[in-house]
Design a protein around this motif. Structure first.
Motif: not given
Length: 120
Positions: A79-86, A89-91, A111-116
């Motif tokens: 992810a980009l640092r300027r964005a909130r990680t959570v 991941a939700r989007v 069933h979707v799992t997202v890992t940053v």
């Protein structure tokens, strides 16, 4: 039946499933706040060797226990640092769920799992 596991070591057996995974990858890459999908070893070697892109990005893994069950989707993004990680991941999760619902409307919800895995 045994689970069909899809990753760099075991490519998709069904071309339609590979196409579906590529569509999911494209949807993920279009999400605001996603820098890129996590590259795998073959992606890194491919860039060093100068070969063209082939196959599904390593940041997308999809499997199904049987032909009638829901997709089990694992997404690994940087992810980009300027964005909130959570929020990213939700989007990403919501985008993958909507994209799969549009491409395969008769299947159960995935069933979707997202890992940053990193920030840039």
């Amino acid at each position: 039946m045994t689970a069909q596991r899809v990753d760099e070591a075991a490519p998709y057996q069904n071309p339609a499933d590979a196409t579906l995974a590529v569509e999911v990858a494209a949807a993920v890459e279009g999400v605001a706040g996603v820098a890129f999908l996590r590259p795998g070893l073959t992606d890194r070697l491919r860039s060093v060797l100068g070969r063209g892109a082939a196959g599904v990005p390593a940041g997308v893994r999809m499997s199904r226990v049987d032909g009638d069950g829901p997709w089990q989707v694992e997404i690994h993004v940087v992810a980009l640092r300027r964005a909130r990680t959570v929020d990213v991941a939700r989007v990403v999760r919501d985008t993958v769920e909507r994209r799969l619902a549009a491409l395969a409307p008769t299947l159960p919800a995935p069933h979707v799992t997202v890992t940053v895995t990193g920030l840039v």
